[in-house]
Design an enzyme around this catalytic site. Structure first.
Site, PDB file in Angstrom:
ATOM      1  N   GLU A  36     114.214 121.446 130.300  1.00  0.00           N
ATOM      2  CA  GLU A  36     113.354 120.278 130.575  1.00  0.00           C
ATOM      3  C   GLU A  36     114.106 119.317 131.493  1.00  0.00           C
ATOM      4  O   GLU A  36     114.208 118.120 131.231  1.00  0.00           O
ATOM      5  CB  GLU A  36     112.979 119.607 129.258  1.00  0.00           C
ATOM      6  CG  GLU A  36     112.420 120.603 128.235  1.00  0.00           C
ATOM      7  CD  GLU A  36     112.094 119.998 126.877  1.00  0.00           C
ATOM      8  OE1 GLU A  36     112.910 119.227 126.355  1.00  0.00           O
ATOM      9  OE2 GLU A  36     111.012 120.291 126.344  1.00  0.00           O
TER      10      GLU A  36
ATOM     11  N   CYS B 216     106.887 115.552 120.586  1.00  0.00           N
ATOM     12  CA  CYS B 216     107.488 114.295 121.025  1.00  0.00           C
ATOM     13  C   CYS B 216     106.521 113.456 121.850  1.00  0.00           C
ATOM     14  O   CYS B 216     106.526 112.231 121.767  1.00  0.00           O
ATOM     15  CB  CYS B 216     108.755 114.559 121.824  1.00  0.00           C
ATOM     16  SG  CYS B 216     108.563 115.707 123.185  1.00  0.00           S
TER      17      CYS B 216
END
Lengths: 651, 651
Positions: free
Chosen positions: A319, A415
């Site tokens: 990421e 998240c």
């Protein structure tokens, strides 16, 4: 800490938002997202991946039996939800929501160990392994989110229970980490506690929390590397084998001391959370070296590593950031949380130095990537925000398997949804700052500002037609006349901004400093400012080093970046091109996608002529025919079923 | 099996190649590649990953002590090397090489179990787990390569020792697998044994090997799925966890019975090895349904899933096909072995039905991807053959981490280097086929064909100027006059082909059937054919559905696909564009890259003007300046250091 107008700019949150655009988002957070996420955290959404997060807390508190389930950082989903609730309750009372939150806080308090430690994963599953794998196991990250929740809930309700839990937790961390003999010289794999500790310091005025944050920031990346030392102590055991975190130090920005870092590297969310904390500390301590590092890292992101939608992180693996100008549209990661972190960083930089470039990026990320992360109904979310989607390839080519052509109900690693909620619920914190005798407006969001600082009334009613029209009206509603400067941001997308005060045009040329038009006078109750920010459709180009945008154009109007969708333009968007010199029509369509301005024009479409089954052909002339093209705001894509989407279109 | 001219086309291998282009490759295989690989297989290359393959055999044979190391299919590297040696010895005696090979064969024979089983991994490491994980553990794949080696070595030397080992191994497999009660109804995860068994059948005339091959082909993809059954029997244990082979059935083409498969799916090498075996069986048995499946799968590949370089497999994950027209240039997998497999498939289809489209693809893969796989010095290899490379991104963006900007010395999984060796060493098998009274020439490769079939002398001397000039000269060197048809392929890249016989122009219009110009006469010793295949620089376009090539052009001249390299054009190749209508200059440069024809032209280069640190800009006019562009053959890229490369250039 008592607010006061000193030399430092100060965030102003005393804004009650009543905005033609943003109020519906905030209502959606309150009415749909927060209730929905509460159901999700309690595993009551049919068809969605169970969260197990509340159950983990109850098990830890001894209220239920069972095993831990979920990610090692599952607690943080609850904390972010609770932080959002704190902001909502600050803005508007809601006894039922407060009751639910208070009950949850009782459970959290019961889940805390006697020594202040609070983490369901380790308490349930590996009670003897506390603090043994900071690189991967996110104990301090979760602690940071508890602290942010505790501060927000205290500020929103005046109730100290969760704040006290958080102080006890922070004290436990302070007793464990630090430069003193016998303490660990370490830091978390996922930055978060650093910025949270600064919030806790501001809420409690206890300097030890600020010092602890400074410690975490400055110890990162020192040699010998802490992660590698812990890795050896664990005999090489790892939690996420594919991340290789003990050798891939830049993934967690642990490759160099933070003050020496030149480029934004590694996991994008971790990076921007860390830069946010660095800016917080620079603001609090006047640390010029740290501020210089912040400015350098900011510039690297926004000049070389940011998508036009304000998203960051070019690759799915880790990421992460990749390298300068590497901004692939179709395999982008562009995580919603990373843009939220970029907004946090921008907000902190605005508190240090009001320069419109920070607010321009903040606005870009907010109006495009952040709200793209949520569906129109508030129940589905994007984790990844690509700038180009070919759904068939997402399903059949693993290079794109992280890209979902449609928003998802919930995620195992959830998240992003609560992060969107807490950002939108606290949007009033991003609009104004004050420094000395100047009130800065960074975002044009309607509402009532109702602040008194040092006896000065910073009271303005704002009406904004953004993002569809660039008309903004301010009215001074303070009862006492006061001389100060209204500093209004002139956005980077605007040419020819003009201002009227009480109906009379005022020249702003020459008054613009760092991107803000400065209007100084003794404001009287009823004084009106009319700001006009002309919005035209802009053909945007990317820097020539951006390979993925070479020869292509993106449309932007005001803060809104546009995209073409299959729903309007048919499939095979790569066959479309914009024609030079053609006019664009921008039109508000109230029934479409909740009401949006669309852009239409005449472009060209390459014909897929008969190729007789040939894949390659000598000099086949490309036949093109005129085609009506239609563009919608990027944030509203993927609300009309599965289909192609593209931000960058051939010129 | 006695060769005879029947109704079936027959591969002719009695060609001694003496070619201006290919002889140097074959010499390099003999003088460099095969000796180098022998050192590699014996772990004697400093700096390269050790192979351990010979050591595994010695341990299995009881000649050394130690553990197994390497991939589960490490044996196959030795087998492919030995197969290449067989071909080399067939073409030219080499007593020292033959001695080394004979010694190796003694070790292999000693490594074979009494029941015929031969596999170092299972014998050393998991002796009780034979045949328990066919999906992943490649026992039959390795067996197939042993068989191919045994047949090649027998044909090359007349020595039966390894062939006998292979027959014993095949008998062991035959006793284990089959439809009869008590045998396993299963098949390998990696096809290879199927085509090998047809070769063994042809070499021994033992029909049981053909039947066993048919069994493996037809049982694949039947329900209940064999891999899933074995997976359950193993209680879910796996060898390569990331492949998920028990549920991802199309990865091994086990998602459907092969006769029902419509599209090329899964691991590209496995797919084309399987299609090759299907074609072999169709040829041997006249199975029309199987032939129809072959034609359908061939069309899907070459019409929708093949790069212009003749490479296949669009993604790294699973080294696999993806979907129609998905041919990304930069994240391509395009494995060297997959193009070799495509050549095998084309060769088999040519034996069934001489149609030039098969040979066109064979030639495309051979002149571009296959020889791109090897460095000029024969010591470094590409596994992955991208069509566009930005080296910085390969190093910093994981999406491209499988793409190496430079050839590697050896690989832990070293399938490609010996595969290149065995293909080039057997190149004489790809040039001619004969059917009835027609001799087909598929590739234009210089040398002496010296075949006698049924008393007919198929004896021709060929001189070819390919790939740099399209001039080919044939001379009949048979002593007896004979009436038959010379069928000369007119390549897809050629317009205006012409023929002279004994100096006189012969019209070939009207004589072209399925892409071959048919010249029928009673050939006398000394008769000469001059074939002229005009070569011009072609601007090639891809089908409009190929997104990665939209708006771009690739240059091709004769069979050679070109690319632009940073070494000639500077960095930032994405800033270059070809200008319409400009002339190309093609020039032979004897000192460059072993002697190549380069293409030069005047195009444009976008200027990287000063953007004041901005990443996005309103309607920034793109300044372009004329630039001299130079293109080299794709196969020769990455021989001049690290740099960018691109096949497709903006138009």
């Amino acid at each position: 800490m008592n607010p006061s107008i000193t030399g430092k700019p100060l965030q102003l949150k005393q804004l009650r938002i009543r905005d033609s655009f943003w109020s519906s988002y905030i209502h959606r957070v309150r009415d749909v997202v927060v209730p929905y996420q509460w159901e999700a955290l309690n595993d009551r959404i049919a068809g969605a991946e169970p969260s197990h997060a509340i159950k983990n807390l109850k098990i830890t508190a001894g209220l239920e039996q069972g095993e831990f389930h979920g990610m090692v950082f599952q607690d943080s989903d609850v904390a972010k939800w609770l932080e959002a609730v704190g902001y909502l309750l600050e803005n508007e009372s809601d006894p039922e929501l407060e009751r639910v939150a208070d009950e949850l806080i009782e459970i959290i308090a019961a889940a805390q160990m006697d020594d202040g430690y609070l983490n369901t994963y380790f308490t349930i599953k590996e009670p003897n392994q506390r603090w043994t794998n900071l690189a991967e196991c996110h104990e301090l990250y979760c602690a940071g989110h508890w602290i942010e929740a505790g501060v927000a809930y205290y500020q929103g309700t005046g109730k100290r229970k969760l704040l006290d839990v958080c102080c006890k937790l922070a004290d436990c961390i302070d007793q464990t980490f630090g430069p003193e003999p016998g303490k660990m010289i370490g830091y978390d794999g996922h930055q978060e506690v650093e910025l949270a500790l600064v919030k806790l310091y501001r809420a409690t005025s206890n300097e030890k929390y600020l010092k602890l944050s400074q410690f975490f920031i400055d110890v990162r990346g020192q040699e010998p590397n802490f992660y590698q030392e812990q890795f050896k102590q664990r005999n090489g055991s790892v939690h996420f084998p594919f991340l290789d975190i003990a050798s891939n130090l830049s993934y967690s920005q642990a490759h160099l001391p933070v003050r020496l870092q030149e480029t934004a590297e590694g996991h994008a969310v971790r990076a921007v959370y860390m830069y946010t904390a660095m800016a917080d500390i620079a603001l609090e301590t006047g640390d010029e070296e740290l501020l210089t590092a912040c400015r350098r890292l900011w510039s690297n992101i926004v000049e070389k590593r940011m998508y036009i939608t304000g998203s960051i992180g070019s690759m799915a693996h880790g990421e992460s950031f990749t390298l300068d100008y590497d901004l692939p549209n179709d395999s982008a990661y562009a995580e919603t949380c990373a843009s939220i972190g970029l907004i946090l960083f921008a907000q902190r930089m605005l508190q240090i130095e009001p320069r419109s470039e920070y607010a321009d990026v903040l606005e870009r990320a907010l109006y495009n990537t952040v709200i793209s992360g949520m569906s129109q109904d508030g129940k589905r979310f994007f984790y990844v925000n690509p700038l180009e989607v070919w759904p068939d390839a997402c399903e059949h080519n693993h290079t794109f398997s992280h890209v979902k052509p449609q928003r998802q109900e919930w995620f195992g690693c959830a998240c992003c949804p609560p992060n969107i909620a807490r950002l939108l619920a606290s949007l009033n914190r991003y609009v104004f700052t004050v420094q000395g005798r100047t009130l800065y407006t960074h975002l044009y969001v309607g509402g009532d500002l109702n602040a008194e600082l040092d006896g000065r009334q910073l009271m303005w009613k704002t009406e904004s037609d953004l993002p569809w029209k660039g008309e903004v009206r301010f009215e001074y509603i303070g009862q006492s006349a006061d001389e100060f400067t209204m500093a209004l941001r002139i956005p980077d997308w605007c040419e020819g901004a003009s201002v009227k005060i009480n109906g009379e045009t005022v020249s702003i040329e020459g008054s613009i400093v760092d991107g803000y038009a400065r209007l100084t006078r003794e404001w009287q109750q009823g004084d009106r400012i009319e700001l006009s920010l002309p919005m035209t459709v802009k053909r945007m180009k990317a820097h020539p080093s951006v390979r993925a945008a070479a020869g292509k154009t993106a449309l932007q109007r005001g803060p809104i970046v546009y995209c073409a969708e299959e729903a309007d333009n048919g499939a095979d968007l790569h066959l479309l091109s914009l024609s030079g010199g053609k006019e664009f029509e921008a039109r508000f369509e109230p029934e479409l996608l909740g009401g949006v301005v669309t852009i239409t024009t005449t472009g060209m479409r390459k014909k897929q002529a008969d190729w007789d089954g040939r894949l390659y052909h000598v000099d086949k002339p490309a036949e093109e025919i005129p085609a009506a093209l239609k563009f919608i705001p990027y944030y509203a894509w993927a609300n009309r079923g599965r289909g192609e989407m593209a931000v960058w279109i051939k010129e």
